[in-house]
Structure formats: structure tokens, C-alpha cells
Design an enzyme around this catalytic site. Sequence first.
Site, mmCIF file in Angstrom:
data_model
loop_
_atom_site.group_PDB
_atom_site.id
_atom_site.type_symbol
_atom_site.label_atom_id
_atom_site.label_comp_id
_atom_site.label_asym_id
_atom_site.label_seq_id
_atom_site.Cartn_x
_atom_site.Cartn_y
_atom_site.Cartn_z
ATOM 1 N N LYS A 183 2.524 5.396 4.459
ATOM 2 C CA LYS A 183 1.520 4.327 4.661
ATOM 3 C C LYS A 183 2.068 3.253 5.599
ATOM 4 O O LYS A 183 1.412 2.860 6.556
ATOM 5 C CB LYS A 183 1.163 3.661 3.308
ATOM 6 C CG LYS A 183 0.481 4.583 2.326
ATOM 7 C CD LYS A 183 0.071 3.845 1.060
ATOM 8 C CE LYS A 183 1.251 3.342 0.238
ATOM 9 N NZ LYS A 183 2.147 4.374 -0.254
ATOM 10 N N THR A 184 3.280 2.808 5.277
ATOM 11 C CA THR A 184 3.863 1.757 6.113
ATOM 12 C C THR A 184 4.125 2.297 7.511
ATOM 13 O O THR A 184 3.908 1.613 8.515
ATOM 14 C CB THR A 184 5.153 1.223 5.454
ATOM 15 O OG1 THR A 184 4.830 0.803 4.130
ATOM 16 C CG2 THR A 184 5.741 0.058 6.219
ATOM 17 N N ASP B 79 -0.420 -4.184 4.340
ATOM 18 C CA ASP B 79 0.377 -3.238 3.548
ATOM 19 C C ASP B 79 0.345 -3.683 2.081
ATOM 20 O O ASP B 79 0.061 -4.846 1.791
ATOM 21 C CB ASP B 79 1.831 -3.247 4.072
ATOM 22 C CG ASP B 79 2.559 -1.953 3.725
ATOM 23 O OD1 ASP B 79 1.970 -1.089 3.041
ATOM 24 O OD2 ASP B 79 3.726 -1.798 4.144
ATOM 25 N N GLU B 80 0.647 -2.764 1.173
ATOM 26 C CA GLU B 80 0.735 -3.095 -0.269
ATOM 27 C C GLU B 80 -0.519 -3.812 -0.756
ATOM 28 O O GLU B 80 -0.448 -4.786 -1.521
ATOM 29 C CB GLU B 80 1.962 -3.991 -0.540
ATOM 30 C CG GLU B 80 3.268 -3.468 0.006
ATOM 31 C CD GLU B 80 3.877 -2.377 -0.868
ATOM 32 O OE1 GLU B 80 3.281 -2.022 -1.912
ATOM 33 O OE2 GLU B 80 4.949 -1.855 -0.481
ATOM 34 N N GLN C 66 1.102 1.857 -7.774
ATOM 35 C CA GLN C 66 2.194 0.908 -7.555
ATOM 36 C C GLN C 66 1.749 -0.540 -7.719
ATOM 37 O O GLN C 66 2.401 -1.447 -7.223
ATOM 38 C CB GLN C 66 2.783 1.104 -6.161
ATOM 39 C CG GLN C 66 3.463 2.447 -6.001
ATOM 40 C CD GLN C 66 4.183 2.543 -4.670
ATOM 41 O OE1 GLN C 66 5.160 1.858 -4.421
ATOM 42 N NE2 GLN C 66 3.683 3.396 -3.786
ATOM 43 N N ARG D 3 11.648 4.948 -5.131
ATOM 44 C CA ARG D 3 12.469 4.365 -4.061
ATOM 45 C C ARG D 3 13.549 5.355 -3.627
ATOM 46 O O ARG D 3 14.191 5.182 -2.609
ATOM 47 C CB ARG D 3 13.182 3.074 -4.525
ATOM 48 C CG ARG D 3 12.338 1.896 -4.958
ATOM 49 C CD ARG D 3 11.280 1.549 -3.982
ATOM 50 N NE ARG D 3 10.032 2.216 -4.339
ATOM 51 C CZ ARG D 3 9.071 2.481 -3.449
ATOM 52 N NH1 ARG D 3 9.185 2.169 -2.201
ATOM 53 N NH2 ARG D 3 7.964 3.104 -3.831
HETATM 54 P P1 ATP Z 1 5.665 3.159 -0.348
HETATM 55 O O1 ATP Z 1 4.454 3.517 -1.127
HETATM 56 O O2 ATP Z 1 6.899 3.300 -1.164
HETATM 57 O O3 ATP Z 1 5.527 1.861 0.349
HETATM 58 P P2 ATP Z 1 4.931 4.478 2.122
HETATM 59 O O4 ATP Z 1 3.741 5.300 1.825
HETATM 60 O O5 ATP Z 1 4.719 3.194 2.790
HETATM 61 O O6 ATP Z 1 5.806 4.294 0.789
HETATM 62 P P3 ATP Z 1 6.797 4.989 4.238
HETATM 63 O O7 ATP Z 1 7.811 4.019 3.798
HETATM 64 O O8 ATP Z 1 5.942 4.681 5.396
HETATM 65 O O9 ATP Z 1 5.901 5.391 2.973
HETATM 66 O O10 ATP Z 1 7.461 6.405 4.505
HETATM 67 C C1 ATP Z 1 8.400 6.964 3.604
HETATM 68 C C2 ATP Z 1 9.473 7.712 4.360
HETATM 69 O O11 ATP Z 1 8.918 8.894 4.926
HETATM 70 C C3 ATP Z 1 10.042 6.919 5.521
HETATM 71 O O12 ATP Z 1 11.413 7.194 5.635
HETATM 72 C C4 ATP Z 1 9.268 7.474 6.715
HETATM 73 O O13 ATP Z 1 9.989 7.341 7.917
HETATM 74 C C5 ATP Z 1 9.111 8.937 6.334
HETATM 75 N N1 ATP Z 1 7.923 9.572 6.948
HETATM 76 C C6 ATP Z 1 6.646 9.201 6.807
HETATM 77 N N2 ATP Z 1 5.819 10.031 7.484
HETATM 78 C C7 ATP Z 1 6.617 10.966 8.077
HETATM 79 C C8 ATP Z 1 6.375 12.097 8.938
HETATM 80 N N3 ATP Z 1 5.164 12.447 9.300
HETATM 81 N N4 ATP Z 1 7.448 12.808 9.319
HETATM 82 C C9 ATP Z 1 8.700 12.477 8.935
HETATM 83 N N5 ATP Z 1 8.990 11.415 8.146
HETATM 84 C C10 ATP Z 1 7.965 10.672 7.719
HETATM 85 MG MG MG Z 2 5.143 1.234 2.200
#
Ligand code: ATP
Ligand code: MG
Length: 644
Positions: free
Chosen positions: A37-38, A213-214, A244, A595
Site C-alpha cells: 500500500k505504502t 496512508d494508514e 490494523q 512487521r
Molecule cells: P503495512 O500494512 O504494514 O503498512 P504496506 O501494505 O504499506 O504494509 P509496503 O510497506 O508498501 O506494504 O510493502 C511491504 C514490503 O513489500 C516492502 O518492502 C515493499 O518494498 C515490498 N513490495 C511491495 N510491493 C512489491 C512488489 N510488487 N514487488 C516486490 N516487493 C514489493
Molecule cells: Mg504501509
Amino acid sequence: MVINKINLLKSLNYYQQQAVTIKHSSVLILAGAGSGKTKVLVHRAAWLLNKYKPNNIMMVTFTNKAATELKNKVNQLVGTQYHFPWIGTFHSLAYKILRINYNEARLPNNFQIIDSNDQTKLIKQIISNNNKCLNILPNQILQFINKKKDCGSRPNILSDNIMDCLYKQYQQLCDRNGLVDFNELLLRNYELLNSNHEILNKYHKQFTNILIDEFQDTSYIQYLWICKLITNKNNIMVVGDDDQSIYSWRGAQSNNMQIFLHDYPNTHIIKLEENYRSTNNILQAANSLIQHNNIRLKKILWTKNKNYKEEPIIIYYALDQFDEIKFIIRQIKLIENSGISLNKCAVLYRNNTQSRLLEDILVQQNIPYNIYGNVNFFNRQEIKNVLAYLRLIYNHNDDISYIRIINIPNRRIGKMTINKIKELANTKKISFWHASKLIIKNNILPRRYNNTINNFLSLIRRLYFDICKQPIHSQLNTIMVNTGLLNMYSDKDKIKHLNTVDNLKELLNAAYQFELNFTENKLFLLQSFLTYTNLSINKNHNESLNLMTIHASKGLEFLYVFIIGMEEDNFPSKLSIDINRLEEERRLAYVGITRTVSKLFMTYASTKFIYGKKIYCQPSRFIYEINNSILNVKRIYYYNSNNY
Ligand code: ATP
Ligand code: MG
């Protein structure tokens, strides 16, 4: 700027690409932990540079650490020559808008931000002026005020309810002193945008794209504020995960995603289901835990992540807290010896207080660490004292700072004198500074006392002339030397073996760094620095172990994660069990587990000392809830070794 679109999309999966390039004006990305997402928001910001300027992009997140990471990641994609002034936390962006429009927001140009400690001091001051409310605790009043502001409410003028009266007095005092608390930042902002169409129009035009975000943890007033900034001409993208949502106790509305969909029915929903962060074992543990919650928008998370080998989840049953910490230290040393940097590891805990014992041992063992969250470098007494001088020098009406330092170092200004100042300020509705001047002018106190107050006021005035042309770090240095604070702390350090002087030096470093990195209008430099000290987190060492509450770990990821204190009544907390808030507590455990990139440790201590009394603890129910037969879990029982 022309961004290389193909390169930008290369590292994303199909659904993420859709999200980054979408033309729809209102988008909700609903997805589980670690699904990118981020990452999508970061790429979206870069993508938008094809059409918009950095100044047009507002990107909001929850913590300072997360905001810094967002900025760094966008800059990694588009180059550091771009400056994104509107990436930040809700509070920092709201602050910025008030800073620019302070006049229209009815604030003095040197208004300052106060934290909850300062709020409590103001409330105590009000209590002492109000005999009739003596049986109400400051904390109850604080919560009442914060909650009201979170809901966007001002005190009811017609009400004679005591809480409303106190809120009213509190607000009057803040306004008189030019002080703004965290919730006020948003409420004042919302009111500003609501009442001033010119300013509202300006921001409508400026923020063509709003990215949040969040989103699951936004409070009502934050939501109102965002809605105010949305028009039918700009684009909004919010991302969140209902599993979350962990801040309802602080005013977040856990159903705000449903509310958003209701308020903006044309919203396009995108779901991301592939997790890229964690190994399969970690993900299954998180999934099996969160399934025990009833109220959730069920999402499926899966991974084909093969970057790291599947490790068992380690659950350590310690004899007591000391044994628990010894185990953690042993593991950390093993990790370090295998060549992995400590900043890839985090120790997470339910409560801030849990870090103290661990900190003691980390210091003993010479293991560097950073604490994020509430225990703030800038919250240390010595730092707050120096900053209080700085604040008072520039804003004589800042009563909190005035009271804080009037007798530090000791100037023989006693309680009686201070009470007289407070009394006069209260009856005349003026600041302590003006009350002091009045006392001197009218010879209200015996000459000896008048002189000491006069000397203090002269010191502050003189300091202004000494420092006003200096860079901030020199200003701080001058204050430390000329007020006698530096001498006082050096003496204390010698006697009590403290390192307060080191902290003061670190403050000079922080100021120096801040000035170096400050790219905005220099007129705002000092105010921005003071805000930074209030909003900012800890000093940062790159190679240190990360320590933080699980709440503060949201959005972050670490190769190795330790969740300590897995005991009933601690995690889940006793309060959450008593008031039936277990689902939020379980979501917190879910946040903690997710995490982890590679290896997760959970530790439990069977006995603990609380206020000198030994108590026996049960393992947390969450340990059993992830105890699923498909998981690889290794249980280790204590061995009472004296070695680390
Ligand atoms: P959270 O809910 O904990 O905030 P999130 O959904 O925001 O998580 P991110 O932090 O954006 O997730 O991504 C999690 C990890 O996965 C990061 O290290 C990111 O670089 C990696 N990632 C996300 N998408 C891809 C992709 N398509 N290919 C490879 N790595 C990815
Ligand atoms: Mg995130």
C-alpha cells in the site's frame, strides 16, 4: 518533469500498477499488511510528477518516522532535487497551514505547540484557580478536552457543566498564551478552512492530489479536515487495512473506511492480496491470529516470497523478566555476529514502561539502540529547560515556559512569589510575564523579591538581544552558558554520574542538522525548529537496535522482530480485557507480527516484579491463538544462565 513511466511501473504487480496509474478521482485501496500500500502511494506520487508539481501533492501518514520514510522513498524514485513540502503527518501539515495563515486562524505569529505534559500543566493551573472542581483529576479533564477536539467540538458556551467550563478556561488560557495543542492544530485548521473561502479555494487549487496512508486510523477531526480539502476537481487516494486499526482508544473511527465509501459513493476500490514482506510462516501466523476477530472485512493474504528461508517462530518461556532480557540479548548478539546490522532488528512491546529494564541492560552491554515514540529525546528535562528559555525569549507570554524556568537554575524565587504571579495573572487575565512586570511596577512584593523577578525578566530581555542574530545552535549555546544551565548540569553530572551535558551537546547537533536541512522560508526557521522538537522523534543512529511500542511500529518492517512481554494482563492489556476491547488488542498483535520480514521471536516471563512484589503470569492467549498445526513454531523453555 518527465518520469520514465516504464521504469516506474516495473517493480509493481498488475493491481499495484492499476492503482498507481488510475485516473479515477476517488480511490480506496483496501489491503492487508505488507501488500505494498505504502509502495503504491510512493509510486503514485512519482507518477503524478508527469502532470503536477511536488507542491500539488499532499501525502499524509501517521508517524514522523513513516513520513520521513515516505519522503526518502519518493526521492529515491525521482531524485533528490525534488522537494515535497506537503508530505508529512496530519499534525505537521496542519501546523504548516496554520503557520502560513496564522493571522486568519486568529493566532499570534509566534504561536507554539504544546504536548500533553504542557497541557496537563495548564490544566493544573486552572484547577488551582477553581476551587469547586478539586475532585476532578487533571487527566480526566485532559481526556475530555482532547476527545471533544477530536470530535470537532468547542465547549458549549451555554452549558454550566463543569467540564465544559474547564474546557472553556483551558482554551482561553491557550489563546492568551499563543499555545496550540496537537488536536487544536487540526480543529483550528478545519475551522479556518470552513470559515475562510479564499484560503480554502487556494488549497483546493493547490492540492490537486491528496494521498493518505494508514487511513484506518484517522480520527473524526482528521477525516473532516480531509473532506474539506476534497473537491470535485481534485483526486483523493486513501489506503488502509481494517485489521490494523489500533487507535480507536485515541479517537480513530475504526469504521471510517465504510464512512468514506458512504460519503464518496463513486469511490473505486482496489484490493491487493499478495504480501511481499514476510515469509509464508509469518503470514500464516498473522492470518491465524486475526481470524479470531469477528468484526473485519475479511481479506485473504498470500505470498510467494522466497527471498528469505522459512524460519520457525520462536516462543521463549522465560523464568522471569531478567531471564527474558538475557535471552533477547543472546539472540541479538548472535544476529550481530552473523553480520546483520542491528537496525534491521526491532524489539516491540505493549507499553512504554517495558523498555526501561531492557535499556539498562543494553547500556551495560554496550549495544546501541534507538527508542521511537513517546520516550522522546526532546522530552528530557535538561532539553526541555533549554528549549523553554528559547521559547520564552521569543514569546514572553508563554506561561508554561515561564513557570518551567523561572527558578532553574535556582534564583531563590520561591513558591510564594510564584503563587503571587499566578494569582495576579489569573485575576487580571494577563500572562505571567505581564503579571511580573506589574508586581515590580507597583512594588507588590518586598524589595528583595521584586529584585529577583526583575533580574529574571532582564536576563530574558538581554538574551534576546544576545541571540537574535545568531544561528539556532549558537542561540542554544548562548542560552546554556549565559543562564548558568550548563554549569548547573556539569555539576550535577559529576555528583550523580549523569550524562545531561552530553544530551545538551546533542541538542546543539540536532539544531545544527535541522538548519542544514531546512529548505523553506528562513523566516519560519525558528518556529519550525521548535515545532520539530515537539513533534519529532528520537535522535537517529544508523546502526542501532530499534525499540518501540507496537503502536509506533505501524507501517514499518524489520528483518528480525522480538515481541516481548507476551503475558495475559500485559498483552492483551488488563484494561482491554476488562472493557472488552480484545479485538483491537488482537489487531495490535497482528500489526506486531506483520512487521516481520524473516524471523519472529515472542517472549513470555512467568514471573515479574511489579512495585517490588513478585507476581506470576499466564502466557498471552495470543500465543495459543497462533498455535496452529500448519505453522512452524519452536518453543524454548528457560535456562537460567548468568551469561549473556
Ligand atoms: P503495512 O500494512 O504494514 O503498512 P504496506 O501494505 O504499506 O504494509 P509496503 O510497506 O508498501 O506494504 O510493502 C511491504 C514490503 O513489500 C516492502 O518492502 C515493499 O518494498 C515490498 N513490495 C511491495 N510491493 C512489491 C512488489 N510488487 N514487488 C516486490 N516487493 C514489493
Ligand atoms: Mg504501509
